[in-house]
Write an enzyme that holds these catalytic residues in place. Structure first.
Site, PDB file in Angstrom:
ATOM      1  N   ARG A  46     -42.778  47.693  51.976  1.00  0.00           N
ATOM      2  CA  ARG A  46     -44.621  48.602  52.744  1.00  0.00           C
ATOM      3  C   ARG A  46     -44.967  49.319  51.843  1.00  0.00           C
ATOM      4  O   ARG A  46     -46.363  49.189  51.471  1.00  0.00           O
ATOM      5  CB  ARG A  46     -43.946  48.578  53.647  1.00  0.00           C
ATOM      6  CG  ARG A  46     -45.133  49.400  54.408  1.00  0.00           C
ATOM      7  CD  ARG A  46     -45.436  49.540  55.906  1.00  0.00           C
ATOM      8  NE  ARG A  46     -44.226  50.565  56.698  1.00  0.00           N
ATOM      9  CZ  ARG A  46     -43.837  51.963  56.199  1.00  0.00           C
ATOM     10  NH1 ARG A  46     -44.821  52.023  55.418  1.00  0.00           N
ATOM     11  NH2 ARG A  46     -43.162  52.290  56.486  1.00  0.00           N
ATOM     12  N   TYR A  98     -70.905  38.863  57.854  1.00  0.00           N
ATOM     13  CA  TYR A  98     -69.580  37.918  58.523  1.00  0.00           C
ATOM     14  C   TYR A  98     -69.508  38.191  59.419  1.00  0.00           C
ATOM     15  O   TYR A  98     -69.437  39.337  60.336  1.00  0.00           O
ATOM     16  CB  TYR A  98     -68.710  37.526  57.403  1.00  0.00           C
ATOM     17  CG  TYR A  98     -67.478  36.829  58.200  1.00  0.00           C
ATOM     18  CD1 TYR A  98     -67.457  35.688  58.268  1.00  0.00           C
ATOM     19  CD2 TYR A  98     -65.884  37.671  58.115  1.00  0.00           C
ATOM     20  CE1 TYR A  98     -66.370  35.563  58.706  1.00  0.00           C
ATOM     21  CE2 TYR A  98     -65.124  37.403  58.514  1.00  0.00           C
ATOM     22  CZ  TYR A  98     -64.487  36.171  59.191  1.00  0.00           C
ATOM     23  OH  TYR A  98     -63.814  35.613  59.931  1.00  0.00           O
ATOM     24  N   ASP A 170     -68.392  44.156  49.222  1.00  0.00           N
ATOM     25  CA  ASP A 170     -67.340  42.336  49.643  1.00  0.00           C
ATOM     26  C   ASP A 170     -68.158  41.672  48.485  1.00  0.00           C
ATOM     27  O   ASP A 170     -68.755  41.411  48.692  1.00  0.00           O
ATOM     28  CB  ASP A 170     -67.729  42.117  51.237  1.00  0.00           C
ATOM     29  CG  ASP A 170     -66.800  40.658  50.745  1.00  0.00           C
ATOM     30  OD1 ASP A 170     -66.380  39.861  50.200  1.00  0.00           O
ATOM     31  OD2 ASP A 170     -66.746  40.738  52.384  1.00  0.00           O
ATOM     32  N   LYS A 195     -59.770  33.427  50.652  1.00  0.00           N
ATOM     33  CA  LYS A 195     -60.924  32.244  49.770  1.00  0.00           C
ATOM     34  C   LYS A 195     -61.019  32.145  48.417  1.00  0.00           C
ATOM     35  O   LYS A 195     -60.125  31.586  48.263  1.00  0.00           O
ATOM     36  CB  LYS A 195     -62.499  33.127  50.592  1.00  0.00           C
ATOM     37  CG  LYS A 195     -62.675  33.373  51.678  1.00  0.00           C
ATOM     38  CD  LYS A 195     -62.349  32.887  52.563  1.00  0.00           C
ATOM     39  CE  LYS A 195     -62.953  33.478  54.160  1.00  0.00           C
ATOM     40  NZ  LYS A 195     -62.465  34.415  54.631  1.00  0.00           N
TER      41      LYS A 195
END
Length: 384
Positions: A46, A98, A170, A195
């Site tokens: 982690r 978004y 972004d 994406k």
């Protein structure tokens, strides 16, 4: 070294012991300590994992940042970034946002006392009017999704710096291949790496890149504490996808330009939203800060009755959510990606029942245009 080369070489020299050109997938979550008080640099997955570390170093270098952080999704990346803020803080955010980001801000972050103002972030007057004494950051999407609004990153970053604010960009739609916000003054870059970076509709991932030692250390603490990290298998898949990013982005934008030109002349289409079009209001700013264009655009049909039969008659192009993969996808934002934005706000922006968003794949443009043409013809025949 050109970015095309840096992309293709991701991880190729990161395993000197074996010489593996494709960096291995280290599946282990635990790492042996040589002795008390010593570490190999890896203790628990982690916190840090070898495969993820190579990916994070690569994206930090590509975005001209100081540190990279790979997360389990784009929304996990945004949640980690928003965790920089605390109760009573205020954010200024791009108005054409978004839907998932809007949902996170309004349904989750608002519960913790973080408030948000939505403005046209390219308008300094609107930024000034939205600014409050408790404002901590500006979050920019450019181009925005789905209306392709453009924000001048240099201008807003300079304004934010004067106010002592962070600038978060972004960069999902353009990727570092076409736009590098940190070089333009931003402090943090986020990606839905699902994406264009991954590019094959087969991996869910998010990325954060930070600039500055103090900010990078704070983000590292949050990344580890929240724990929404990317696993080794997905880290490897993302690196593999990024190796062909340059080739794919060139094809995405060339296809999008050809299809936008065709749609702009179609009698059933009212308007096309794409920053490569000379009549786009953000055309000059976009060209000044970006070296190319995304493969996503939106268009508005003249009659809402066309939408359902048009989507139903598509054959090659898939009616599906998401974007940025090699396969073409067509989305209906009002009921899919932006369904969580209140209808009154959506319609005011222009995300109405006639707007469609197209993520153009890497297929041959003639085949894509032929599919659009037959779907339009059959849809029009149904409503007349």
């Amino acid at each position: 070294m050109k970015i095309d080369t840096r992309l293709a070489q991701i991880g190729s020299k990161s395993d000197p012991e074996t010489g593996a050109v494709s960096y291995p997938i280290y599946q282990s979550t635990a790492f042996r300590h040589p002795r008390l008080g010593q570490s190999t640099g890896f203790d628990y997955a982690r916190t840090k994992s070898p495969t993820r570390a190579v990916l994070e170093e690569a994206v930090a270098e590509l975005e001209s940042g100081d540190a990279g952080f790979a997360c389990s999704s784009g929304m996990a990346a945004l949640q980690t970034v928003f965790s920089l803020f605390q109760q009573g803080d205020h954010l200024i955010v791009s108005v054409d946002l978004y839907g998932g980001t809007y949902r996170l801000l309004e349904r989750i972050m608002a519960k913790f006392g973080i408030t948000t103002s939505y403005v046209d972030t390219n308008d300094l007057q609107q930024l000034e009017e939205a600014y409050q004494s408790n404002t901590k950051a500006v979050l920019i999407e450019t181009p925005t999704n789905p209306l392709m609004m453009i924000t001048d990153i240099r201008k807003v970053s300079a304004w934010a710096r004067d106010k002592g604010l962070l600038t978060i960009v972004d960069n999902t739609l353009l990727t570092p291949y076409f736009q590098r916000p940190i070089e333009l003054g931003a402090d943090i870059v986020v990606h839905s790496a699902t994406k264009y970076l991954a590019g094959h509709n087969d991996v869910l991932a998010g990325l954060i890149v930070t600039k500055g030692k103090e900010l990078s250390e704070e983000m590292a603490m949050l990344h580890n504490a929240i724990g929404a990290v990317l696993g080794p298998q997905d880290s490897w898949l993302l690196m593999r996808g990024m190796k062909t990013l340059a080739l794919r982005m060139e094809r995405h934008q060339s296809n999008a330009k050809a299809i936008c030109a065709w749609l702009a002349e179609h009698p059933l289409v009212e308007e096309v939203y794409y920053p490569a079009l000379p009549d786009h209001p953000g055309y000059d700013v976009h060209n000044a800060q970006s070296s190319g264009n995304t493969g996503i655009f939106s268009f508005r049909v003249k009659d809402a009755r066309l939408v359902e039969p048009f989507l139903r008659h598509l054959d090659l192009i898939a009616f599906a959510e998401s974007l940025g993969g090699v396969e073409s996808l067509l989305t209906y934002p009002a009921v899919q990606t932006h369904a969580d934005i209140p209808e009154e706000i959506r319609r005011k922006l222009g995300v109405d029942d006639r707007l469609l968003r197209y993520s153009v794949g890497i297929e041959h443009p003639d085949d894509l245009i032929a599919d659009l043409a037959q779907a339009f013809d059959r849809a029009y025949a149904e409503i007349t």
